[in-house]
Design an enzyme around this catalytic site. Structure first.
Site, PDB file in Angstrom:
ATOM      1  N   ARG A   1       0.809  -1.223   0.000  1.00 19.08           N
ATOM      2  CA  ARG A   1       0.000   0.000   0.000  1.00 19.08           C
ATOM      3  C   ARG A   1       0.841   1.272   0.000  1.00 19.08           C
ATOM      4  NH1 ARG A   1      -2.532  -3.613  -1.234  1.00 19.08           N
ATOM      5  NH2 ARG A   1      -4.544  -4.333  -0.456  1.00 19.08           N
TER       6      ARG A   1
ATOM      7  N   SER B   1     -11.577   0.438   2.368  1.00 18.36           N
ATOM      8  CA  SER B   1     -10.873   0.115   3.617  1.00 18.36           C
ATOM      9  C   SER B   1     -10.364   1.395   4.277  1.00 18.36           C
ATOM     10  CB  SER B   1      -9.697  -0.821   3.345  1.00 18.36           C
ATOM     11  OG  SER B   1     -10.149  -2.067   2.862  1.00 18.36           O
TER      12      SER B   1
ATOM     13  N   GLU C   1      -5.677   4.106   5.345  1.00 14.77           N
ATOM     14  CA  GLU C   1      -5.594   3.869   3.914  1.00 14.77           C
ATOM     15  C   GLU C   1      -6.336   4.992   3.195  1.00 14.77           C
ATOM     16  OE1 GLU C   1      -6.801   0.204   0.971  1.00 14.77           O
ATOM     17  OE2 GLU C   1      -5.694  -0.258   2.791  1.00 14.77           O
TER      18      GLU C   1
END
Length: 298
Positions: free
Chosen positions: A172, A221, A291
């Site tokens: 990520r 998310s 996120e």
């Protein structure tokens, strides 16, 4: 003289006092001084080369994981539009503009019997966002299929092509600085059976719809998974599943998803984010990392 009069004369579009919050999937109310939709990469390059140096800018994609605070954004928000929304292929390589939705890339590849990109059907948002954060789903991520990406420097307007290795992806995230805005990507697929690929995409979508609140006003998310942990499990074990602040709540279906039940403010949503971080830190001594991207003024 208005703020917009200080900006370069572009071929694309300017919109003053734009409600950019409504363009995000959370559907909050957040105003930007100016929204700029460049016509193409040359238009964006001209803007970046000629704008006043002290003007704050931010680039938004589909807004699938973006929260803009209630005080709005004092500057120019750039949104890549139709000029960056394209997809084509050469053999088993697929080229997509950053405004192209991840799902559309997966479907295009399937329709042309190109396998390996099915997982994009499980990622909300656009290719630009996937490139920026190494988005992933179902045991794959963007870095696993990316060959190279074209990018423009937000400070110098220089254009470069970066290989996957040069970007330096990790879970990520990436080592390449956020000064570089990706506007096109080349992905590597492989020849496959069209109907098997379409079947895999359908299964991904069915699984996603059964486990995630995708029909709600949500931003995907909320937190990255900490090492050796699942963010949703930590949130759940802190008793936060379904908890509400104002018009916002953690989803009962998947408690790493925040939901705007109708009239939530960005502040409601951010308070829940901070509550989860506090509770998880106190109980497990684990720091949750968003996120979701949060920008703007309180």
């Amino acid at each position: 003289m208005s703020f917009i009069d200080t900006l370069p004369k572009i071929r694309g579009k300017y919109r003053e006092n734009a409600n950019v919050g409504k363009m995000c999937w959370f559907k909050t109310h957040s105003i930007a001084d100016v929204l700029f939709i460049p016509q193409d990469i040359d238009d964006l390059k001209y803007f970046l080369s000629n704008k006043p140096k002290d003007i704050l800018t931010f680039v938004m994609g589909a807004g699938s994981n973006l929260l803009i605070r209630d005080g709005g954004f004092k500057g120019v928000i750039i949104r890549l539009g139709a000029g960056f929304n394209y997809v084509h292929h050469n053999g088993s390589d697929v080229v997509a503009g950053s405004a192209c939705l991840d799902l559309n890339v997966a479907n295009y590849a399937a329709n042309n019997s190109i396998a390996g990109l099915e997982f994009f059907a499980g990622i909300p948002g656009s290719i630009g966002g996937a490139l920026a954060m190494n988005a992933g789903a179902y045991n794959n991520d963007t870095s696993s299929v990316l060959i190279e990406a074209k990018a423009i420097s937000m400070t110098t307007a220089e254009i470069r092509i970066f290989s996957n290795h040069e970007i330096g992806y990790y879970y990520r995230g990436k080592n390449l600085t956020n000064d570089w805005l990706f506007y096109e990507a080349r992905f590597h697929g492989k020849q496959g059976d069209k109907y098997e690929i379409q079947k895999a995409i359908k299964e991904i979508q069915e699984k996603r719809s059964s486990t995630q609140p995708i029909k709600s006003k949500t931003g995907g998310s909320t937190f990255k998974n900490p090492v050796n942990h699942k963010a949703w499990q930590l949130i759940d074990q802190c008793g936060l599943r379904g908890i509400k602040i104002g018009g916002a709540k953690f989803s009962e279906l998947h408690c790493n998803f925040l939901i705007n039940e109708g009239e939530a403010t960005a502040s409601d949503l951010e308070h829940l984010i901070n509550l989860a971080k506090e509770k998880v830190k106190n109980k497990f001594d684990i720091n949750l990392e968003e996120e979701i991207k949060i920008i703007g003024n309180q």
